[in-house]
Write a protein that holds these residues in place. Structure first.
Motif, PDB file in Angstrom:
ATOM      1  N   ALA A  93       0.835  -1.203   0.000  1.00  0.00           N
ATOM      2  CA  ALA A  93       0.000   0.000   0.000  1.00  0.00           C
ATOM      3  C   ALA A  93       0.870   1.254   0.000  1.00  0.00           C
ATOM      4  N   ALA A  94       1.959   1.238   0.776  1.00  0.00           N
ATOM      5  CA  ALA A  94       2.851   2.392   0.835  1.00  0.00           C
ATOM      6  C   ALA A  94       3.546   2.622  -0.502  1.00  0.00           C
ATOM      7  N   ARG A  95       3.970   1.549  -1.146  1.00  0.00           N
ATOM      8  CA  ARG A  95       4.609   1.681  -2.452  1.00  0.00           C
ATOM      9  C   ARG A  95       3.630   2.207  -3.501  1.00  0.00           C
ATOM     10  N   GLY A  96       2.402   1.689  -3.450  1.00  0.00           N
ATOM     11  CA  GLY A  96       1.384   2.182  -4.375  1.00  0.00           C
ATOM     12  C   GLY A  96       1.073   3.645  -4.132  1.00  0.00           C
ATOM     13  N   TYR A  97       1.016   4.023  -2.877  1.00  0.00           N
ATOM     14  CA  TYR A  97       0.762   5.419  -2.509  1.00  0.00           C
ATOM     15  C   TYR A  97       1.856   6.326  -3.060  1.00  0.00           C
TER      16      TYR A  97
ATOM     17  N   GLY B 196       2.961  17.367   1.382  1.00  0.00           N
ATOM     18  CA  GLY B 196       1.892  18.101   2.055  1.00  0.00           C
ATOM     19  C   GLY B 196       1.146  17.234   3.057  1.00  0.00           C
ATOM     20  N   VAL B 197       0.906  15.968   2.691  1.00  0.00           N
ATOM     21  CA  VAL B 197       0.241  15.041   3.616  1.00  0.00           C
ATOM     22  C   VAL B 197       1.110  14.801   4.849  1.00  0.00           C
ATOM     23  N   THR B 198       2.394  14.593   4.631  1.00  0.00           N
ATOM     24  CA  THR B 198       3.316  14.386   5.748  1.00  0.00           C
ATOM     25  C   THR B 198       3.345  15.618   6.660  1.00  0.00           C
ATOM     26  N   ASN B 199       3.379  16.795   6.045  1.00  0.00           N
ATOM     27  CA  ASN B 199       3.371  18.039   6.830  1.00  0.00           C
ATOM     28  C   ASN B 199       2.080  18.187   7.631  1.00  0.00           C
ATOM     29  N   PHE B 200       0.949  17.824   7.018  1.00  0.00           N
ATOM     30  CA  PHE B 200      -0.344  17.944   7.683  1.00  0.00           C
ATOM     31  C   PHE B 200      -0.386  17.102   8.956  1.00  0.00           C
ATOM     32  N   PHE B 201       0.030  15.838   8.839  1.00  0.00           N
ATOM     33  CA  PHE B 201       0.023  14.976  10.023  1.00  0.00           C
ATOM     34  C   PHE B 201       1.120  15.371  11.011  1.00  0.00           C
ATOM     35  N   GLY B 202       2.220  15.917  10.499  1.00  0.00           N
ATOM     36  CA  GLY B 202       3.256  16.416  11.385  1.00  0.00           C
ATOM     37  C   GLY B 202       2.763  17.581  12.219  1.00  0.00           C
ATOM     38  N   ASN B 203       1.933  18.425  11.616  1.00  0.00           N
ATOM     39  CA  ASN B 203       1.356  19.551  12.354  1.00  0.00           C
ATOM     40  C   ASN B 203       0.410  19.053  13.444  1.00  0.00           C
ATOM     41  N   LEU B 204      -0.374  18.029  13.147  1.00  0.00           N
ATOM     42  CA  LEU B 204      -1.232  17.436  14.175  1.00  0.00           C
ATOM     43  C   LEU B 204      -0.387  16.820  15.286  1.00  0.00           C
ATOM     44  N   GLY B 205       0.725  16.207  14.910  1.00  0.00           N
ATOM     45  CA  GLY B 205       1.616  15.608  15.905  1.00  0.00           C
ATOM     46  C   GLY B 205       2.252  16.639  16.818  1.00  0.00           C
ATOM     47  N   ASP B 206       2.376  17.876  16.330  1.00  0.00           N
ATOM     48  CA  ASP B 206       2.940  18.936  17.168  1.00  0.00           C
ATOM     49  C   ASP B 206       2.064  19.223  18.387  1.00  0.00           C
ATOM     50  N   VAL B 207       0.763  18.902  18.288  1.00  0.00           N
ATOM     51  CA  VAL B 207      -0.131  19.089  19.439  1.00  0.00           C
ATOM     52  C   VAL B 207       0.296  18.163  20.579  1.00  0.00           C
TER      53      VAL B 207
ATOM     54  N   ASP C 282       1.123   6.863   4.991  1.00  0.00           N
ATOM     55  CA  ASP C 282       2.128   7.906   4.782  1.00  0.00           C
ATOM     56  C   ASP C 282       3.358   7.656   5.643  1.00  0.00           C
ATOM     57  N   THR C 283       3.147   7.243   6.887  1.00  0.00           N
ATOM     58  CA  THR C 283       4.266   6.938   7.773  1.00  0.00           C
ATOM     59  C   THR C 283       5.076   5.766   7.239  1.00  0.00           C
ATOM     60  N   ARG C 284       4.368   4.727   6.765  1.00  0.00           N
ATOM     61  CA  ARG C 284       5.076   3.561   6.209  1.00  0.00           C
ATOM     62  C   ARG C 284       5.850   3.937   4.964  1.00  0.00           C
ATOM     63  N   ALA C 285       5.292   4.815   4.148  1.00  0.00           N
ATOM     64  CA  ALA C 285       5.994   5.260   2.941  1.00  0.00           C
ATOM     65  C   ALA C 285       7.278   6.002   3.298  1.00  0.00           C
ATOM     66  N   GLU C 286       7.229   6.787   4.376  1.00  0.00           N
ATOM     67  CA  GLU C 286       8.417   7.520   4.814  1.00  0.00           C
ATOM     68  C   GLU C 286       9.534   6.574   5.245  1.00  0.00           C
ATOM     69  N   LEU C 287       9.165   5.382   5.716  1.00  0.00           N
ATOM     70  CA  LEU C 287      10.152   4.432   6.216  1.00  0.00           C
ATOM     71  C   LEU C 287      10.770   3.564   5.128  1.00  0.00           C
TER      72      LEU C 287
END
Length: 234
Positions: free
Chosen positions: A54-58, A69-80, A188-193
Motif C-alpha cells: 500500500a505504501a509503495r502504491g501510494y 503536504g500530507v506528511t506536513n499535515f500529520f506532522g502539524n497534528l503531531g505537534d499538538v 504515509d508513515t510507512r511510505a516515509e520508512l
C-alpha cells in the motif's frame, strides 16, 4: 465510542503493574524475546502483504509535492502531542516554540500542509508521553513488541493511552472520516520508512530491537547517550 482507545486502555491496565526496575539495552532488556518474536513475525507478515504494498502504491500514484503536504499535515497534528508533553516536562521554551509552530502552520500553512515554521527557525520537536515518563524517572521496563504498533516497551506501551487522547484525529466525530485519516497517516508513515529499509542487516528482529532501544534512549535523554547515534537514520 472510540474502540481503539478502549483497547489501548485495557492493555494499559494489564501492563501498568509490570513496570519494573530499569533494564539495560539488548538482550537484558528483552526477557520476553520468544513472545516478542512471535508478534514481530505477525507484524512482519502484515507489513509484507498489506502495508508495504500500500505504501509503495501510494508513493507511485502520489506526486511528491502532495505527499510532502500530507506528511506536513500529520506532522502539524503531531505537534499538538509534542506541545502537551513539552509542557508536562516543563520545557517551556520548546512548548512556546510548539505553540508558534502550530499557530503559523495551521493558519498561513493551510492547516499544516505547508511547513512555514521550520524555515523561519521554529524547530520541530518530537515528544510523547513515554518520553515524559522517562524524563521524570520512570524506567522503560522490558522491551515489548505490540501487535500492529511494533517495537515498544512496557512504559511506552502504557504511554500510548494518554497520547491517544491528545491526538486531534481521534476527536473527529464522523467515523468514516476519522478512520480514513488513521489509514492515510499509517500509509504515509510507512511510505516515509521505505527509504530506511536498506539500513537493516542481519537478524531483522535484533537489528530493529537494538535500534529502537538506542533511539528511545536518545529521545528520552535529549540526545545525551553514551554511544554515538545518528538520529536521522531512524
Amino acid at each position: 465510542m472510540n474502540y481503539s482507545r478502549v483497547a489501548m486502555l485495557s492493555a494499559a491496565l494489564v501492563c501498568t503493574p509490570l513496570i519494573a526496575a530499569e533494564q539495560g539495552e539488548g538482550a537484558s532488556a528483552d526477557p520476553w524475546e520468544g513472545f516478542n518474536r512471535a508478534v514481530f513475525e505477525f507484524n512482519d507478515v502484515l507489513d509484507r502483504y498489506a502495508l508495504k504494498p500500500a505504501a509503495r502504491g501510494y508513493q507511485y500514484v502520489t506526486p511528491d509535492l502532495i505527499e510532502r503536504g500530507v506528511t506536513n499535515f500529520f506532522g502539524n497534528l503531531g505537534d499538538v502531542r509534542t506541545l502537551a508533553n513539552n509542557a508536562l516536562q516543563f520545557k517551556l521554551h520548546d512548548a512556546a516554540s510548539d505553540v508558534a509552530r502550530i499557530t503559523l502552520n495551521s493558519t498561513f500553512g493551510l492547516a499544516g500542509v505547508l511547513d512555514l515554521a521550520t524555515p523561519l527557525g521554529l524547530e520541530k520537536h518530537h515528544e510523547d508521553f513515554g518520553q515524559t515518563l522517562g524524563y521524570w524517572g520512570v524506567p522503560s521496563g522490558n522491551y515489548l513488541v505490540l501487535p500492529l504498533f511494533g517495537p515498544s516497551s512496557v512504559r511506552d506501551g502504557v504511554a500510548l493511552v494518554p497520547d491517544s487522547y491528545i491526538d486531534p484525529v481521534g476527536d473527529v466525530e464522523y467515523v468514516p472520516t476519522r478512520n480514513s485519516l488513521y489509514a492515510l497517516r499509517l500509509i504515509d508513515t510507512r511510505a516515509e520508512l521505505l527509504k530506511s529499509e536498506g539500513l537493516i542487516s542481519g537478524d531483522r528482529y535484533l537489528f530493529i530491537r537494538d535500534a529502537y532501544l538506542q533511539r528511545r534512549e536518545y529521545q528520552v535523554n535529549d540526545g545525551q547517550i553514551n554511544a554515538p547515534f545518528d538520529a536521522e537514520d531512524f
